[in-house]
Design an enzyme around this catalytic site. Structure first.
Site, PDB file in Angstrom:
ATOM      1  CD  GLU A 303      -2.793  -0.850   2.639  1.00 47.83           C
ATOM      2  OE1 GLU A 303      -2.675   0.162   3.362  1.00 47.83           O
ATOM      3  OE2 GLU A 303      -3.682  -1.693   2.822  1.00 47.83           O
ATOM      4  N   GLY A 304       2.167   1.123  -0.048  1.00 47.71           N
ATOM      5  CA  GLY A 304       3.032   2.279   0.116  1.00 47.71           C
ATOM      6  C   GLY A 304       3.300   2.621   1.568  1.00 47.71           C
TER       7      GLY A 304
END
Lengths: 332, 332
Positions: A303-304
């Site tokens: 998701e970063g």
């Protein structure tokens, strides 16, 4: 060859270099700031890095932006993930509703988050048996990554991804480009059990074996990668062309980035790696790329999130140069 | 024994324990949050830690506050620092003017910073030959640390320090309490050269030898520590009494904390260590204390900078619990 793909191939071999004057100005100022020289160690290097790629002697992180590319993967048919494929679309909705880990982290970091659908519910082909995507789909994914970056108003780009099955694709890309024992590139992803891990290793072996002899790194991405990997590779190049430094997240983002490094050795000079993932292949990849992560906290979310966790460090590194006087300014 | 010192001695052996219900509630929620269980690894543990010490199942870092204790040291007469003693007062002024690394970092982290003068321009005695401070000065320093915490309106306390010569005092405290080869506790501080390092080792050896047989950890702090070390030890205890979790900075703060751990083994349970300093004794101390730092970036500034750099991680850890739905909340 269609325009976006052509743009990618052309750009990666004609990349702008950093602004040496800005880089040097910050490195020199760092040595004279009101603190013992070298006391911030790597953070001073990070500030000079930001200066060189933002092309300014006053680097700053005021508008960090995260792009989360999401896609689905046909290889989930091989039973390689703990979660069913429709979790990808549920998570895409969660990001867009601001009900997710990355959006919670971004609120702390003062960052914006945009989730880009590059094929949710429209899975790639099963990489064990055929190319993940056609040249047309590759083209579309490149354009999505490039255009998402071109729309941004940002001073630091955080790259993340979501896609059930995509650590399998990442492992296949890493194994095809990195060589060595295939199993060493395959980890548990979101947490698959021992039997699943065996299936995942076998799937990666089949995919890699299928493309033996494919040397072109973009063809490797098209054959055994995924749409979000292609989009992220394009986003990294688009950021370079817009003087936008990049924080890379975990294994999947780094595998996509590796294709660029294989195409051009200095292609990732404007990228730092936010964290080292618990996915064992990530550390291996970082060693190959000569990249030292800022954080090492055993995270393995994607998701970063690992890159976002490092955003305040980059902001502090810059503020430590621009918002602190030199000895001369303070005593002079 | 005067009141503040008595308060410290009494409190350290009657410390509140964490709120087990809040701790457990967060740990259980973490396992059910909309992400693969365990994907945030240590950050989920950090959130549960914050919950246990803030005594709430919705932990948050909205008002982090840093206290920077500054004092001067008579042992600078031994030529143990690269910088002259009057730099302490210059840096105190810089913190208060908001012209320093810690204030620049704090602006990014959304934290307040207060610099507390516990003896700038009023150095302790030279620890090679006599006790750093009298019982009255010890009392005064304890009160300063305690009262500074009691004035705060905060949900996370960052502890830092400044004092030319204070890594010498820290090394003496660590060596006296930690034992083993004295030289292994002595590093270059702000960056002293080889000859200076030899002088520093010799000074620490003299100080430690002078107090052989002193076993009481608070007496060790009074004999070979410094006023800011005493104040920080008191601040840690005051924070515990106010359900305020603490982020510890580098070598000097940790040496002060070690005196508390020596007095009572669970005295630091409400403390996390923000970073591991490049000062080699710090890693040694953290191993003794069983504390794993959040960051490991070779920083060696002090001022609370390494702890401040970790504040956003603690904030993200908490938001990752409170601001993200569980699977049940999202799909239900």
């Amino acid at each position: 060859m269609t325009p976006a793909t052509e743009w990618l191939r052309e750009s990666v071999t004609h990349l702008p270099t950093r602004d040496e004057d800005a880089y040097r100005a910050v490195a020199e100022r760092a040595a004279d700031i009101l603190r013992p020289s070298g006391a911030l160690a790597r953070l001073d290097d990070v500030a000079a890095w930001a200066a060189g790629w933002q092309r300014t002697s006053t680097p700053a992180v005021r508008h960090p932006s995260a792009l989360i590319f999401a896609g689905d993967h046909g290889v989930t048919a091989a039973g390689v993930s703990k979660y069913p494929a429709d979790v990808t679309s549920a998570m895409l909705a969660a990001y867009r509703a601001g009900k997710s880990t990355i959006t919670a982290f971004a609120a702390i970091a003062g960052a914006s988050v945009e989730a880009i659908d590059v094929g949710v519910g429209r899975p790639t082909a099963d990489i064990r048996y055929e190319a993940a995507m056609s040249p047309a789909r590759f083209e579309e994914s490149v354009a999505a990554g490039r255009d998402a970056v071109d729309r941004l108003d940002a001073d630091l780009l955080v790259l993340g991804e979501m896609g059930i099955g995509n650590t399998t694709a990442a492992a296949a890309v890493a194994a095809a480009l990195g060589g060595g024992e295939v199993a060493a590139w395959v980890g548990r992803g979101t947490g698959i059990d021992d039997e699943g891990l065996s299936r995942k290793r076998e799937a990666v072996r089949e995919a890699v074996t299928r493309i033996v002899g494919v040397l072109d790194p973009f063809e490797v991405l098209r054959e055994v990668g995924g749409t979000e990997l292609v989009a992220m590779a394009a986003a990294i190049i688009a950021a370079r062309l817009r003087q936008l430094p990049v924080l890379i997240d975990g294994y999947v983002v780094t595998a996509a980035a590796m294709a660029l490094a294989a195409a051009s050795p200095d292609a990732l000079d404007h990228c730092l790696v936010g964290h080292c993932s618990a996915e064992p292949g990530h550390r291996r990849l970082l060693e190959r790329l000569g990249k030292q992560p800022l954080l090492d906290l055993d995270m393995r979310l994607g998701e970063g999130s690992g890159a976002m966790a490092a955003v305040p460090l980059v902001a502090m590194a810059c503020a430590g140069i621009t918002d602190v006087p030199t000895f001369g300014e303070w005593f002079g």
